[in-house]
Design an enzyme around this catalytic site. Structure first.
Site, mmCIF file in Angstrom:
data_model
loop_
_atom_site.group_PDB
_atom_site.id
_atom_site.type_symbol
_atom_site.label_atom_id
_atom_site.label_comp_id
_atom_site.label_asym_id
_atom_site.label_seq_id
_atom_site.Cartn_x
_atom_site.Cartn_y
_atom_site.Cartn_z
ATOM 1 C CB ALA A 9 -6.286 1.214 -3.706
ATOM 2 N NE ARG A 15 4.802 -9.991 0.958
ATOM 3 C CZ ARG A 15 4.110 -10.674 1.875
ATOM 4 N NH1 ARG A 15 4.307 -11.971 2.027
ATOM 5 N NH2 ARG A 15 3.215 -10.068 2.620
ATOM 6 N N GLY A 80 3.123 5.177 3.995
ATOM 7 C CA GLY A 80 2.432 4.472 5.073
ATOM 8 C C GLY A 80 0.929 4.682 5.034
HETATM 9 C C1 UD1 Z 1 -1.542 -3.134 7.884
HETATM 10 C C2 UD1 Z 1 -1.643 -2.623 9.319
HETATM 11 C C3 UD1 Z 1 -1.565 -3.806 10.285
HETATM 12 C C4 UD1 Z 1 -2.657 -4.793 9.955
HETATM 13 C C5 UD1 Z 1 -2.569 -5.230 8.496
HETATM 14 C C6 UD1 Z 1 -3.796 -6.035 8.151
HETATM 15 C C7 UD1 Z 1 -0.662 -0.376 9.378
HETATM 16 C C8 UD1 Z 1 0.506 0.424 9.739
HETATM 17 N N1 UD1 Z 1 -0.578 -1.697 9.573
HETATM 18 O O1 UD1 Z 1 -0.238 -3.663 7.731
HETATM 19 O O2 UD1 Z 1 -1.713 -3.358 11.606
HETATM 20 O O3 UD1 Z 1 -2.557 -5.929 10.805
HETATM 21 O O4 UD1 Z 1 -2.560 -4.070 7.641
HETATM 22 O O5 UD1 Z 1 -3.656 -6.564 6.852
HETATM 23 O O6 UD1 Z 1 -1.662 0.167 8.968
HETATM 24 N N2 UD1 Z 1 -1.255 1.549 1.424
HETATM 25 C C9 UD1 Z 1 -1.301 2.736 0.741
HETATM 26 N N3 UD1 Z 1 -0.277 3.622 0.891
HETATM 27 C C10 UD1 Z 1 0.786 3.387 1.680
HETATM 28 C C11 UD1 Z 1 0.828 2.170 2.388
HETATM 29 C C12 UD1 Z 1 -0.219 1.264 2.251
HETATM 30 O O7 UD1 Z 1 -2.253 3.001 0.004
HETATM 31 O O8 UD1 Z 1 1.655 4.273 1.763
HETATM 32 C C13 UD1 Z 1 -2.365 0.601 1.276
HETATM 33 C C14 UD1 Z 1 -1.939 -0.682 0.593
HETATM 34 O O9 UD1 Z 1 -2.124 -0.571 -0.801
HETATM 35 C C15 UD1 Z 1 -2.859 -1.715 1.210
HETATM 36 C C16 UD1 Z 1 -3.159 -1.155 2.592
HETATM 37 O O10 UD1 Z 1 -2.832 0.217 2.541
HETATM 38 O O11 UD1 Z 1 -4.080 -1.811 0.509
HETATM 39 C C17 UD1 Z 1 -2.375 -1.853 3.682
HETATM 40 O O12 UD1 Z 1 -1.003 -1.665 3.482
HETATM 41 P P1 UD1 Z 1 0.060 -2.768 3.792
HETATM 42 O O13 UD1 Z 1 1.399 -2.231 3.466
HETATM 43 O O14 UD1 Z 1 -0.338 -4.052 3.176
HETATM 44 O O15 UD1 Z 1 -0.082 -2.865 5.394
HETATM 45 P P2 UD1 Z 1 0.394 -4.056 6.305
HETATM 46 O O16 UD1 Z 1 1.856 -3.979 6.471
HETATM 47 O O17 UD1 Z 1 -0.183 -5.315 5.829
#
Ligand code: UD1
Ligand code: CA
Length: 450
Positions: A9, A15, A80
């Site tokens: 989270a 966006r 990530g």
């Molecule tokens: C991710 C998946 C993708 C999947 C999609 C489904 C990865 C690399 N990709 O992509 O395969 O189809 O979700 O919705 O996992 N977050 C953190 N810290 C970070 C990055 C993200 O806490 O450094 C959290 C975000 O707050 C979010 C979740 O992880 O709740 C997913 O991150 P997001 O950047 O939305 O991933 P997607 O690009 O959608």
């Protein structure tokens, strides 16, 4: 099977175009994060670790308000999903069961689905939740060969052939916690986004001859919120499910599409909910009650046979006993209304306790606030409060007592007494007629002058 939940989270949610961290945007009266926590709680996890980053203090507060046993860790830089998951390592240092990673922005994952993943994990090293996407868009693609999940390729890094795959990654992963962190150690960031992808652990596991499998669910369960438009459609989806569920559970909804539920609304069978009723968080309505049109309820309990509204407002701490009546333009806050008692018109009852079979006249107000502190009003059984009585708290009205209409009651009234606290009526014979003559003469003079 002992489980630990890791909820990612930390993302900003650019966006959403908002100062509020994405996971704190409300859906059906609760932050997105709470929906994820609630789904995960069904696993009865030994640990719940929330990885916060953007707006970490706000996220921490929301997480702990919902579950004080949750551990909130911070990811100071969002490098990530793999890097985010790694932040849970210290919190799970002594844990050796199944870790389940879910996303804080994905509110609809069902408990049954998470249970199926944990179940599948007992026979596989790694389990990923996938779904057949109607429009695979930018989702990560699941590359499956001979019953094994070989790897996950992110859209940005995928070839044309890989992009043609429709089986997509939801983001939910189940894996033994120690193994999970070992696999993450091997994840690099040499990819199109320059991020440490959690999804890379699949390819790494397979290269080590570990097994990986896919559990699938409906696409609607894995809906992630990235924009306000998606939040609005998620709300619409939530509401239409909640209405259908209420109707199945035996609640009468003559105009279901106009009724709004909260994430935790509970309504008993044979209750009628008329059009345009809104339920905020924390409402329980027992069987056989009637909530009439345009009422707004939050944090309250309505017992059997009660009739509320139309246009009633029940605020947190309103406790309505059986067969009570709360009518139009009545607000009740932090107050118990005893069995069979009635507050039918234009009243405010706050910080109060009312006994049984008591009648509160129209326009009555409990004056509970002195500008600094709140005070209580206590009213006994079988009391008759005259219309437009001001009850200046703290004040106690004994059983069977009455107050005269228009009274301002500032001291306690003993049982069975009648209290009248208003200026006595004065009558001046003929004065009204004289007054009218004087006023008419004045008006005529003014008109001549102009
Ligand atoms: C991710 C998946 C993708 C999947 C999609 C489904 C990865 C690399 N990709 O992509 O395969 O189809 O979700 O919705 O996992 N977050 C953190 N810290 C970070 C990055 C993200 O806490 O450094 C959290 C975000 O707050 C979010 C979740 O992880 O709740 C997913 O991150 P997001 O950047 O939305 O991933 P997607 O690009 O959608
Ligand atoms: Ca996402």
């Amino acid at each position: 099977m002992t489980t630990a939940l890791i909820i990612l989270a930390a993302g900003k949610g650019t966006r959403m175009n908002s100062d509020l961290p994405k996971v704190l945007h409300p859906l059906a009266g609760a932050p997105l994060l709470v929906h994820a926590m609630q789904a995960g709680a069904s696993l009865e996890p030994a640990h719940t670790v929330v990885v916060a980053g953007h707006g970490a203090e706000m996220v921490r507060k929301a997480a702990l308000t919902h579950d004080e046993t949750a551990v909130v860790v911070e990811q100071t830089e969002q490098l990530g999903t793999g890097h985010a998951t790694a932040q849970a390592r210290a919190a799970l240092a002594d844990f050796d069961g199944t870790a389940v990673v879910i996303f804080g922005d994905t509110p609809f994952v069902r408990s049954e689905t998470l249970a199926a993943m944990v179940e599948a994990q007992s026979g596989n090293d790694l389990v990923v939740l996938g779904f057949e996407a109607a429009d695979p868009g930018r989702y990560g693609r699941l590359v499956v060969q001979d019953d094994q999940l070989e790897r996950i390729v992110e859209f940005k890094d995928a070839s044309e052939a890989e992009r043609a795959i429709t089986l997509c990654n939801s983001g939910v992963v189940a894996c033994n916690a120690n193994l999970l962190f070992k696999l993450i150690d091997a994840v690099g960031n040499d990819n199109a986004a320059g991020e440490y992808y959690l999804t890379d652990i699949v390819g790494i596991a397979r290269a080590r001859d570990l097994s990986a499998t896919v559990v699938t669910c409906a696409e609607s369960e894995t809906l992630g919120i990235n924009t306000r438009a998606e939040l609005a459609s998620a709300e619409a989806a939530f509401q239409s499910n909640a209405r259908a569920r209420a109707v199945d559970d035996g609640v009468t909804l003559p105009a279901p599409e106009t009724v709004h539920f909260a994430f935790d609304t509970v309504i008993g069978r044979d209750t009628i909910v008329e059009p345009n009723v809104v339920f905020g968080p924390g409402v329980t309505v027992e069987s056989g009650a009637t909530i009439r049109a345009f009422s707004h309820l939050e944090g309250c309990h309505v017992a059997r046979g009660a009739i509320i509204g139309p246009y009633a407002r029940l605020r947190p701490g309103a406790e309505l006993s059986e067969n009570t009546r709360v009518g139009n333009f009545v607000e009740i806050k932090n107050a118990q209304i005893g069995e069979g008692s009635k507050v039918n018109h234009l009243s405010y009852i706050g910080d109060a306790v009312l006994g049984a079979q008591t009648n509160i006249g129209a326009g009555t107000i409990t004056c509970n606030y002195d500008g600094v502190m709140k005070h209580r009003t206590e009213i006994g059984d079988n009391v008759f409060i005259g219309s437009n009585t001001m009850l200046v708290a703290p004040v106690h009205i004994g059983d069977g007592a009455m107050t005269g209409s228009g009274s301002v009651i500032t001291s306690d009234v003993e049982a069975n007494a009648l209290a009248i606290a208003r200026a006595p009526q004065v009558e001046k014979p003929g004065t009204a007629a004289k007054l009218i003559q004087i006023l008419k003469a004045k008006k005529a003079k003014l008109q001549r002058g102009s």
